[in-house]
Design a protein around this motif. Structure first.
Motif, PDB file in Angstrom:
ATOM      1  N   THR A  83       0.848  -1.195   0.000  1.00 30.06           N
ATOM      2  CA  THR A  83       0.000   0.000   0.000  1.00 30.06           C
ATOM      3  C   THR A  83       0.884   1.246   0.000  1.00 30.06           C
ATOM      4  O   THR A  83       1.637   1.474   0.963  1.00 30.06           O
ATOM      5  N   LEU A  84       0.797   2.014  -1.090  1.00 25.42           N
ATOM      6  CA  LEU A  84       1.551   3.261  -1.203  1.00 25.42           C
ATOM      7  C   LEU A  84       0.693   4.395  -0.646  1.00 25.42           C
ATOM      8  O   LEU A  84      -0.430   4.607  -1.084  1.00 25.42           O
ATOM      9  N   GLN A  85       1.244   5.099   0.341  1.00 24.75           N
ATOM     10  CA  GLN A  85       0.506   6.194   0.964  1.00 24.75           C
ATOM     11  C   GLN A  85       1.330   7.484   0.914  1.00 24.75           C
ATOM     12  O   GLN A  85       2.541   7.463   1.186  1.00 24.75           O
ATOM     13  N   ILE A  86       0.650   8.571   0.548  1.00 29.33           N
ATOM     14  CA  ILE A  86       1.257   9.899   0.605  1.00 29.33           C
ATOM     15  C   ILE A  86       0.391  10.730   1.548  1.00 29.33           C
ATOM     16  O   ILE A  86      -0.830  10.822   1.364  1.00 29.33           O
ATOM     17  N   MET A  87       1.030  11.320   2.592  1.00 28.33           N
ATOM     18  CA  MET A  87       0.292  12.029   3.629  1.00 28.33           C
ATOM     19  C   MET A  87       0.757  13.484   3.724  1.00 28.33           C
ATOM     20  O   MET A  87       1.875  13.820   3.329  1.00 28.33           O
ATOM     21  N   ASP A  88      -0.108  14.271   4.300  1.00 24.88           N
ATOM     22  CA  ASP A  88       0.231  15.670   4.572  1.00 24.88           C
ATOM     23  C   ASP A  88       1.406  15.711   5.548  1.00 24.88           C
ATOM     24  O   ASP A  88       1.400  15.016   6.569  1.00 24.88           O
ATOM     25  N   LYS A  89       2.407  16.546   5.258  1.00 24.10           N
ATOM     26  CA  LYS A  89       3.598  16.625   6.089  1.00 24.10           C
ATOM     27  C   LYS A  89       3.272  17.106   7.500  1.00 24.10           C
ATOM     28  O   LYS A  89       3.805  16.585   8.496  1.00 24.10           O
ATOM     29  N   LEU A  90       2.367  18.081   7.599  1.00 23.13           N
ATOM     30  CA  LEU A  90       2.044  18.648   8.898  1.00 23.13           C
ATOM     31  C   LEU A  90       1.056  17.779   9.681  1.00 23.13           C
ATOM     32  O   LEU A  90       1.057  17.783  10.906  1.00 23.13           O
ATOM     33  N   TYR A 104       9.013   2.827  -6.519  1.00 21.00           N
ATOM     34  CA  TYR A 104       8.064   3.517  -5.641  1.00 21.00           C
ATOM     35  C   TYR A 104       8.595   4.873  -5.184  1.00 21.00           C
ATOM     36  O   TYR A 104       7.842   5.842  -5.064  1.00 21.00           O
ATOM     37  N   ASN A 105       9.883   4.926  -4.945  1.00 19.09           N
ATOM     38  CA  ASN A 105      10.487   6.181  -4.502  1.00 19.09           C
ATOM     39  C   ASN A 105      10.388   7.244  -5.598  1.00 19.09           C
ATOM     40  O   ASN A 105      10.048   8.411  -5.336  1.00 19.09           O
ATOM     41  N   ASN A 106      10.654   6.839  -6.855  1.00 18.14           N
ATOM     42  CA  ASN A 106      10.559   7.777  -7.979  1.00 18.14           C
ATOM     43  C   ASN A 106       9.125   8.248  -8.191  1.00 18.14           C
ATOM     44  O   ASN A 106       8.881   9.407  -8.557  1.00 18.14           O
ATOM     45  N   TYR A 107       8.183   7.369  -7.971  1.00 19.37           N
ATOM     46  CA  TYR A 107       6.764   7.715  -8.132  1.00 19.37           C
ATOM     47  C   TYR A 107       6.388   8.841  -7.168  1.00 19.37           C
ATOM     48  O   TYR A 107       5.732   9.821  -7.536  1.00 19.37           O
ATOM     49  N   VAL A 108       6.803   8.697  -5.918  1.00 24.51           N
ATOM     50  CA  VAL A 108       6.475   9.721  -4.915  1.00 24.51           C
ATOM     51  C   VAL A 108       7.191  11.031  -5.237  1.00 24.51           C
ATOM     52  O   VAL A 108       6.607  12.123  -5.121  1.00 24.51           O
ATOM     53  N   ASN A 109       8.455  10.949  -5.640  1.00 24.02           N
ATOM     54  CA  ASN A 109       9.202  12.168  -5.967  1.00 24.02           C
ATOM     55  C   ASN A 109       8.532  12.921  -7.115  1.00 24.02           C
ATOM     56  O   ASN A 109       8.455  14.164  -7.120  1.00 24.02           O
ATOM     57  N   ALA A 110       8.043  12.173  -8.117  1.00 22.84           N
ATOM     58  CA  ALA A 110       7.359  12.808  -9.248  1.00 22.84           C
ATOM     59  C   ALA A 110       6.078  13.488  -8.774  1.00 22.84           C
ATOM     60  O   ALA A 110       5.731  14.586  -9.229  1.00 22.84           O
ATOM     61  N   TYR A 111       5.366  12.865  -7.879  1.00 22.02           N
ATOM     62  CA  TYR A 111       4.126  13.428  -7.318  1.00 22.02           C
ATOM     63  C   TYR A 111       4.439  14.742  -6.599  1.00 22.02           C
ATOM     64  O   TYR A 111       3.721  15.743  -6.762  1.00 22.02           O
ATOM     65  N   LYS A 112       5.488  14.756  -5.835  1.00 22.96           N
ATOM     66  CA  LYS A 112       5.868  15.958  -5.081  1.00 22.96           C
ATOM     67  C   LYS A 112       6.239  17.111  -6.027  1.00 22.96           C
ATOM     68  O   LYS A 112       5.839  18.254  -5.810  1.00 22.96           O
ATOM     69  N   THR A 132       5.162  19.286   0.042  1.00 24.88           N
ATOM     70  CA  THR A 132       6.073  18.646   1.003  1.00 24.88           C
ATOM     71  C   THR A 132       5.260  17.603   1.753  1.00 24.88           C
ATOM     72  O   THR A 132       4.313  17.952   2.479  1.00 24.88           O
ATOM     73  N   VAL A 133       5.605  16.370   1.546  1.00 24.50           N
ATOM     74  CA  VAL A 133       4.757  15.285   2.067  1.00 24.50           C
ATOM     75  C   VAL A 133       5.595  14.214   2.769  1.00 24.50           C
ATOM     76  O   VAL A 133       6.826  14.170   2.631  1.00 24.50           O
ATOM     77  N   ASN A 134       4.884  13.389   3.488  1.00 25.69           N
ATOM     78  CA  ASN A 134       5.437  12.125   4.005  1.00 25.69           C
ATOM     79  C   ASN A 134       4.879  11.003   3.139  1.00 25.69           C
ATOM     80  O   ASN A 134       3.742  11.080   2.663  1.00 25.69           O
TER      81      ASN A 134
END
Length: 385
Positions: free
Chosen positions: A124-131, A170-178, A184-186
């Protein structure tokens, strides 16, 4: 060897074992009663210890074990000699090539069960609000291992599965999203192995049902990362049980309990029968015991040999009370001889050349008792007429 006392009566000689007169049927009855009660009590204790009432009976014992682990494989670099690093370290993200996750689950029973089980691994790939990490911006599941479903009749289930995670994918996917959204996300990739086991004991139709998850969390889009194993190792020892109204938990105690209880009950029944016979049939023993109890201060067991023909005067009191009066007047003890156990006794006073002798016999007492009953019946008939 018992010493003996001889008594020479006018008609015959009696040999009396010393101390034998102290034993009587009443002592035997009481002793048997105590022994029988102890046997019944002990038997019931063993029976109670051998049986379990309104409890649960274990039918299957089993152990359950499971754990998740991983190894981090590195890209070619000038710093690490090994191609991989074991779990529990801090890792440089740019050096990670793959993460090999290992999931192991086992269940072992002490008898064969009819197992149906299934498992799968999902990332499960999750991207969350940093704050506020509780706010999920993006969530996507990747099937890393399609659901496997099996059935077997065995005493164990063993599952070992490895999945290779392309970390950079997966790491590249998140970086592209950012980059695309300027956020700025977790972010993290959660690896979850879900295991569902159902085992049936065919003898009792009792089900063993287990649902477990093993989980590893991999942080993404970080310069260094700390991979965590989120679930503790599974280590359980348990059992399946059924309600049982009554079952045997100790066969030896059951046998001992039955034997002791049976012997004790038989002893009580025999004791009761003996006591009734003693009370009903043996007026001799009743009369003798009453005399020995009521006049024990005057009576001693004969310890010398008696020859009646040595005495010039022999007096035969007509009742025992007359003998008691003579003993008190002469200040001489009454010597007691049971010359025929259960049948005949002599009570003797010796004074100078005179011998006082009272005979207590079963035959005389029974005849007297019978005559008294006849006289009583005749009186009752006379009163009726």
């Amino acid at each position: 060897m018992k010493k003996e006392i001889t008594y020479y009566s006018t008609d015959k000689m009696y040999t009396i074992p010393k101390g034998s007169s102290l034993f009587n049927i009443k002592f035997f009855i009481y002793a048997l009663l105590v022994v029988s009660i102890l046997m019944v009590g002990s038997g019931l204790y063993f029976l109670n210890s051998s049986l379990k009432i309104n409890g649960k009976r274990d039918i299957v014992k089993y152990s359950e074990n499971g754990k998740a682990d991983y190894v981090v494989y590195l890209k070619d670099n000038s710093y690490y000699e090994s191609k991989y690093l074991s779990s529990g370290m801090q890792y440089v993200a740019s050096l990670i090539n793959t993460i090999n996750a290992d999931f192991n689950y086992e269940i072992h029973a002490d008898t064969n069960l009819d197992y149906n089980y299934k498992y799968k691994i999902v990332g499960t790939l999750q991207i969350m609000d940093k704050l506020d990490p509780s706010k999920v911006l993006y969530n996507k599941d990747y099937i890393l291992l399609d659901e496997v479903e099996k059935n077997t009749q065995s005493n164990n289930v063993v599952i070992n599965e490895d999945v290779i995670i392309d970390y950079n994918k997966y790491n590249n996917y998140v970086n592209a999203y950012k980059r695309e959204y300027g956020l700025t996300v977790n972010s993290q990739l959660i690896l979850t192995m879900s295991i569902d086991v159902s085992g049936k004991d065919t003898k009792t139709d009792k089900d063993l049902v287990k649902n477990n998850k093993l989980q590893i969390t991999i942080p993404l889009s970080e310069q260094t990362l700390d991979i965590t194993i989120d679930t503790a190792e599974i280590s359980n020892n348990d059992h399946l049980s059924i309600n049982s109204g009554l079952y045997i938990k100790n066969n030896l105690f059951l046998i001992v309990g039955l034997v002791l209880t049976t012997l004790g009950i038989c002893g009580l029944l025999f004791d009761r029968k003996s006591y009734k016979k003693y009370e009903k049939d043996n007026i001799y023993n009743i009369t003798l015991n009453k005399i020995l109890k009521d006049y024990d201060r005057l009576i001693v067991n004969g310890t010398i040999s008696i020859k009646e023909d040595k005495y010039s005067n022999i007096i035969y009191p007509t009742s025992f009370l007359e003998l008691v009066d003579a003993s008190q007047n002469l200040k001489s003890p009454i010597l007691f001889y049971e010359v025929q156990p259960g049948e005949k006794s002599f009570f003797i006073i010796v004074k100078d050349d005179t011998l006082y002798k009272f005979r207590l016999t079963r035959a005389y007492l029974e005849r007297e008792e019978s005559e008294n009953k006849e006289n009583k019946n005749e009186e009752e008939v006379a009163n009726l007429t």
